[in-house]
Design a protein around this motif. Structure first.
Motif, mmCIF file in Angstrom:
data_model
loop_
_atom_site.group_PDB
_atom_site.id
_atom_site.type_symbol
_atom_site.label_atom_id
_atom_site.label_comp_id
_atom_site.label_asym_id
_atom_site.label_seq_id
_atom_site.Cartn_x
_atom_site.Cartn_y
_atom_site.Cartn_z
ATOM 1 N N TRP A 77 83.460 42.658 -28.372
ATOM 2 C CA TRP A 77 82.984 43.084 -29.686
ATOM 3 C C TRP A 77 83.826 42.443 -30.794
ATOM 4 O O TRP A 77 83.294 41.966 -31.789
ATOM 5 C CB TRP A 77 83.031 44.600 -29.787
ATOM 6 N N PHE A 112 85.176 48.633 -18.779
ATOM 7 C CA PHE A 112 84.246 48.461 -19.894
ATOM 8 C C PHE A 112 84.935 48.702 -21.231
ATOM 9 O O PHE A 112 84.659 48.030 -22.215
ATOM 10 C CB PHE A 112 83.054 49.405 -19.711
ATOM 11 N N SER A 121 87.128 45.327 -21.822
ATOM 12 C CA SER A 121 86.335 44.088 -21.955
ATOM 13 C C SER A 121 85.275 44.222 -23.048
ATOM 14 O O SER A 121 84.967 43.241 -23.739
ATOM 15 C CB SER A 121 85.685 43.710 -20.620
ATOM 16 N N GLY A 122 84.742 45.428 -23.239
ATOM 17 C CA GLY A 122 83.770 45.637 -24.304
ATOM 18 C C GLY A 122 84.400 45.490 -25.681
ATOM 19 O O GLY A 122 83.823 44.885 -26.587
ATOM 20 N N VAL A 151 76.183 45.565 -16.951
ATOM 21 C CA VAL A 151 77.363 46.018 -17.682
ATOM 22 C C VAL A 151 78.392 46.548 -16.688
ATOM 23 O O VAL A 151 79.587 46.370 -16.859
ATOM 24 C CB VAL A 151 76.974 47.099 -18.714
ATOM 25 N N VAL A 172 78.068 48.385 -26.272
ATOM 26 C CA VAL A 172 79.130 48.749 -27.215
ATOM 27 C C VAL A 172 78.507 49.235 -28.522
ATOM 28 O O VAL A 172 78.931 50.249 -29.083
ATOM 29 C CB VAL A 172 80.094 47.563 -27.459
ATOM 30 N N ASP A 209 77.212 39.211 -21.378
ATOM 31 C CA ASP A 209 77.850 39.425 -22.687
ATOM 32 C C ASP A 209 76.898 40.100 -23.664
ATOM 33 O O ASP A 209 77.299 41.007 -24.405
ATOM 34 C CB ASP A 209 78.341 38.096 -23.268
ATOM 35 N N LYS A 252 76.503 43.736 -22.628
ATOM 36 C CA LYS A 252 77.728 44.484 -22.904
ATOM 37 C C LYS A 252 77.853 44.765 -24.399
ATOM 38 O O LYS A 252 78.209 45.875 -24.806
ATOM 39 C CB LYS A 252 78.947 43.722 -22.404
ATOM 40 N N ALA A 253 77.544 43.771 -25.240
ATOM 41 C CA ALA A 253 77.611 43.965 -26.696
ATOM 42 C C ALA A 253 76.593 45.026 -27.144
ATOM 43 O O ALA A 253 76.891 45.838 -28.024
ATOM 44 C CB ALA A 253 77.360 42.646 -27.419
#
Length: 166
Positions: free
Chosen positions: A139, A131, A134-135, A26, A83, A76, A79-80
């Motif tokens: 999302w 973050f 881009s997060g 991340v 989030v 991805d 990261k999701a």
């Protein structure tokens, strides 16, 4: 992956090598394309080594055979998940405060705005690679059923289905 020799080699490869791809992805996930390509080539080489394939073998077929995801998909998904943890107060406070639900900033309700986040306006590449930006973009790009996951395990399942069907 029916061969026990490949299964044993795969577990060793995960312990000593592939775990480094997942560690803090991340944080380093917004690296430059040049560095991302180098890392992807390294993962491709690992898949070819593990399956005893030639250098010109298509890596995407090897990933399917090994049940792996390529690095951009792994980043991805992670990261999701982060989030989701931030939105549901499962992460530290400094991460939970990074995201604002779009419904809190506007009185209007749009068709596909349920469970979407407000995206900060990036004026620099520094913010674009952060973050929080881009997060939120990632999302908001997910389908509504994924954004409405009720638990972390449910989210992980939905994310894997979403990225496998892409």
């Amino acid at each position: 992956m029916d061969d026990p020799k490949i299964a044993k080699f795969n577990s060793c490869l995960h312990v000593f090598f592939l775990a480094h791809f997942d560690y803090c992805n991340v944080v380093w996930g917004n690296c430059s394309m040049k560095l991302a390509d180098k890392l992807q080539k390294l993962q491709n080489r690992a898949a070819r080594t593990l399956t005893f394939s030639n250098y010109d073998t298509d890596a995407s077929q090897l990933f399917k055979r090994l049940n792996w995801e390529n690095l951009s998909t792994q980043r991805d998904i992670q990261k999701a998940i982060m989030v989701f943890k931030s939105l549901n107060n499962l992460a530290p406070e400094y991460l939970c405060s990074k995201f604002i639900n779009r419904s809190m900033t506007t009185p209007y309700t749009f068709r596909d705005s349920e469970n979407k986040l407000t995206i900060p306006l990036p004026r620099t590449n520094y913010l674009r690679n952060s973050f929080s930006y881009s997060g939120a973009v990632l999302w908001n790009s997910l389908p509504q059923n994924v954004r409405q996951a009720e638990s972390l395990n449910n989210l992980k399942t939905l994310l894997k289905k979403h990225y496998r069907n892409k």
